[in-house]
Design an enzyme around this catalytic site. Structure first.
Site, PDB file in Angstrom:
ATOM      1  N   GLY A  63       0.740  -1.077  -0.038  1.00 60.32           N
ATOM      2  CA  GLY A  63       0.017   0.006  -0.029  1.00 60.32           C
ATOM      3  C   GLY A  63       0.921   1.399   0.080  1.00 60.32           C
ATOM      4  O   GLY A  63       0.468   2.238   0.097  1.00 60.32           O
ATOM      5  N   HIS A  73      -4.489  15.805   3.044  1.00 59.04           N
ATOM      6  CA  HIS A  73      -4.203  14.760   3.850  1.00 59.04           C
ATOM      7  C   HIS A  73      -3.525  15.310   5.000  1.00 59.04           C
ATOM      8  O   HIS A  73      -3.062  16.415   4.954  1.00 59.04           O
ATOM      9  CB  HIS A  73      -3.234  13.875   3.042  1.00 59.04           C
ATOM     10  N   LYS A  78       1.837  13.266   6.243  1.00 54.33           N
ATOM     11  CA  LYS A  78       1.897  12.286   4.570  1.00 54.33           C
ATOM     12  C   LYS A  78       3.179  12.963   3.676  1.00 54.33           C
ATOM     13  O   LYS A  78       2.956  14.406   3.842  1.00 54.33           O
ATOM     14  CB  LYS A  78       0.678  12.600   3.928  1.00 54.33           C
TER      15      LYS A  78
HETATM   16  N1  NAP Z   1      -2.661   2.300  -0.090  1.00 51.24           N
HETATM   17  C1  NAP Z   1      -3.446   2.798   0.958  1.00 51.24           C
HETATM   18  O1  NAP Z   1      -4.705   2.658   1.143  1.00 51.24           O
HETATM   19  C2  NAP Z   1      -2.877   3.881   1.917  1.00 51.24           C
HETATM   20  C3  NAP Z   1      -3.578   4.284   3.084  1.00 51.24           C
HETATM   21  C4  NAP Z   1      -2.826   4.981   4.065  1.00 51.24           C
HETATM   22  C5  NAP Z   1      -1.530   5.052   3.616  1.00 51.24           C
HETATM   23  N2  NAP Z   1      -0.768   4.689   2.502  1.00 51.24           N
HETATM   24  C6  NAP Z   1       0.617   4.826   2.357  1.00 51.24           C
HETATM   25  O2  NAP Z   1       1.103   3.956   3.146  1.00 51.24           O
HETATM   26  C7  NAP Z   1       2.464   4.409   3.517  1.00 51.24           C
HETATM   27  C8  NAP Z   1       2.709   4.297   5.160  1.00 51.24           C
HETATM   28  O3  NAP Z   1       1.546   5.004   5.739  1.00 51.24           O
HETATM   29  P1  NAP Z   1       1.388   5.096   7.300  1.00 51.24           P
HETATM   30  O4  NAP Z   1       0.382   6.173   7.588  1.00 51.24           O
HETATM   31  O5  NAP Z   1       1.481   3.729   8.018  1.00 51.24           O
HETATM   32  O6  NAP Z   1       3.017   6.183   7.474  1.00 51.24           O
HETATM   33  P2  NAP Z   1       3.689   5.980   8.839  1.00 51.24           P
HETATM   34  O7  NAP Z   1       2.777   5.923   9.867  1.00 51.24           O
HETATM   35  O8  NAP Z   1       4.911   7.075   8.731  1.00 51.24           O
HETATM   36  O9  NAP Z   1       4.634   4.549   8.857  1.00 51.24           O
HETATM   37  C9  NAP Z   1       5.495   4.300   8.027  1.00 51.24           C
HETATM   38  C10 NAP Z   1       6.231   3.167   8.739  1.00 51.24           C
HETATM   39  O10 NAP Z   1       7.390   2.623   7.901  1.00 51.24           O
HETATM   40  C11 NAP Z   1       8.514   2.350   8.528  1.00 51.24           C
HETATM   41  N3  NAP Z   1       9.370   1.907   7.723  1.00 51.24           N
HETATM   42  C12 NAP Z   1      10.220   2.920   6.995  1.00 51.24           C
HETATM   43  N4  NAP Z   1      11.225   2.335   6.148  1.00 51.24           N
HETATM   44  C13 NAP Z   1      10.931   0.903   6.548  1.00 51.24           C
HETATM   45  C14 NAP Z   1      11.537  -0.237   6.076  1.00 51.24           C
HETATM   46  N5  NAP Z   1      12.730  -0.303   5.329  1.00 51.24           N
HETATM   47  N6  NAP Z   1      10.988  -1.514   6.940  1.00 51.24           N
HETATM   48  C15 NAP Z   1      10.195  -1.390   7.597  1.00 51.24           C
HETATM   49  N7  NAP Z   1       9.458  -0.328   8.054  1.00 51.24           N
HETATM   50  C16 NAP Z   1      10.107   0.756   7.601  1.00 51.24           C
HETATM   51  C17 NAP Z   1       8.829   3.639   9.323  1.00 51.24           C
HETATM   52  O11 NAP Z   1       9.386   3.355  10.286  1.00 51.24           O
HETATM   53  P3  NAP Z   1      10.506   4.973  10.809  1.00 51.24           P
HETATM   54  O12 NAP Z   1       9.443   5.878  11.325  1.00 51.24           O
HETATM   55  O13 NAP Z   1      11.218   4.269  11.765  1.00 51.24           O
HETATM   56  O14 NAP Z   1      11.199   5.268   9.541  1.00 51.24           O
HETATM   57  C18 NAP Z   1       7.303   3.865   9.697  1.00 51.24           C
HETATM   58  O15 NAP Z   1       6.869   3.375  11.085  1.00 51.24           O
HETATM   59  C19 NAP Z   1       2.618   5.773   3.051  1.00 51.24           C
HETATM   60  O16 NAP Z   1       3.349   5.553   1.798  1.00 51.24           O
HETATM   61  C20 NAP Z   1       1.336   6.292   2.811  1.00 51.24           C
HETATM   62  O17 NAP Z   1       0.972   7.168   1.640  1.00 51.24           O
HETATM   63  C21 NAP Z   1      -1.666   4.010   1.778  1.00 51.24           C
END
Ligand code: NAP
Length: 232
Positions: A78, A138, A142
């Site tokens: 995602g 957003h 983001k």
């Molecule tokens: N497709 C959908 O429906 C949907 C919905 C919502 C969000 N998204 C997308 O999904 C992504 C995550 O969103 P989120 O809201 O969960 O963001 P978030 O709260 O910032 O979480 C992202 C996480 O990924 C971790 N991370 C970074 N590099 C990594 C790696 N190599 N291995 C494992 N973990 C790693 C980060 O850790 P650190 O903080 O320690 O770096 C953080 O905990 C974004 O790209 C967002 O745009 C998609």
């Protein structure tokens, strides 16, 4: 099912909680500290997993998906904002007979909204009294802008009405989980179609539904393929 979750941020934790509520086992929840360049995604760590769900950051997604596919684990991804690497990863999935389902947005309502938007664009093609635009909002944290969904929306409506410009405005503020609007504005009236997510739960539910669907499939899919039928 045994599910590996890569990324322990807002979405990863939401998917993990819902998976357990639905009787699945979280095989591993892998955060960034142990997973530079996908290094935690080894065959040993993944053994016994039925599927992986990846929600991390744009710069981490391609390496994670590559490692998961190489280990033979179907991947639901995602993470948005890694389009530049998508073609290479898609080729790898196909070469290795793996399975990947990627969606910029796992909300069922968004996909219905996208279909309605394409229809609206067809209806308004050639109506020069309206200017079109896309507005997306957003939460402040983001990283990428425009959102993946806004880019998909623009691709669809531009395909339906190639002569028209569809500029995107992105707002990053506050806590909104995601709002998208397609508007046609004229001197006397405005036509607008919008979708507003109320929480992350809808995205988590859609990603988990994809994780339940993907094992047993081979190739590269979108959430739309799953919802509306696979491409022929
Ligand atoms: N497709 C959908 O429906 C949907 C919905 C919502 C969000 N998204 C997308 O999904 C992504 C995550 O969103 P989120 O809201 O969960 O963001 P978030 O709260 O910032 O979480 C992202 C996480 O990924 C971790 N991370 C970074 N590099 C990594 C790696 N190599 N291995 C494992 N973990 C790693 C980060 O850790 P650190 O903080 O320690 O770096 C953080 O905990 C974004 O790209 C967002 O745009 C998609």
């Amino acid at each position: 099912m045994r599910i590996v979750i890569v990324g322990s941020g807002k979405m990863g934790r939401a998917v993990a909680a819902l998976a357990e509520q639905r009787g699945h086992t979280v095989h591993a929840l892998i955060g960034s500290a142990e997973n530079a360049s996908g290094s935690a995604l080894t065959a040993e760590r993944l053994r016994g997993a039925d599927v992986a769900v990846e929600f991390t950051r744009p710069e981490a997604a391609a390496a994670n998906v590559t490692r998961l596919v190489a280990a033979g684990v179907p991947v639901v991804c995602g993470t948005t904002g890694w389009e530049a690497e998508r073609a290479e990863v898609t080729a790898l999935v196909e070469r290795s007979d793996g399975a990947l389902l990627h969606a910029a947005n796992f909300s069922v309502g968004v996909h219905l909204f996208l279909r309605a938007a394409r229809q609206l664009a067809r209806e308004l093609a050639g109506r020069s009294e309206f200017d079109a635009f896309i507005l997306e909002e957003h939460h402040a944290a983001k990283r990428d802008a425009p959102s993946g969904t806004a880019r998909v929306l623009r691709g669809l409506v531009a395909g339906a009405d190639p002569a028209r410009e569809f500029p995107i405005t992105s707002i990053r503020a506050g806590a909104t989980p995601g709002t998208h609007m397609l508007a046609y504005d004229g001197t006397h009236e405005r036509i607008a179609l919008s979708h507003m997510a109320r929480s992350r739960s809808g995205f988590a539910a859609g990603a988990l539904a994809a994780a339940e669907w993907l094992p047993g499939h081979r190739g590269v899919y979108t959430f739309e393929d799953m919802l509306f039928g696979e491409p022929g």
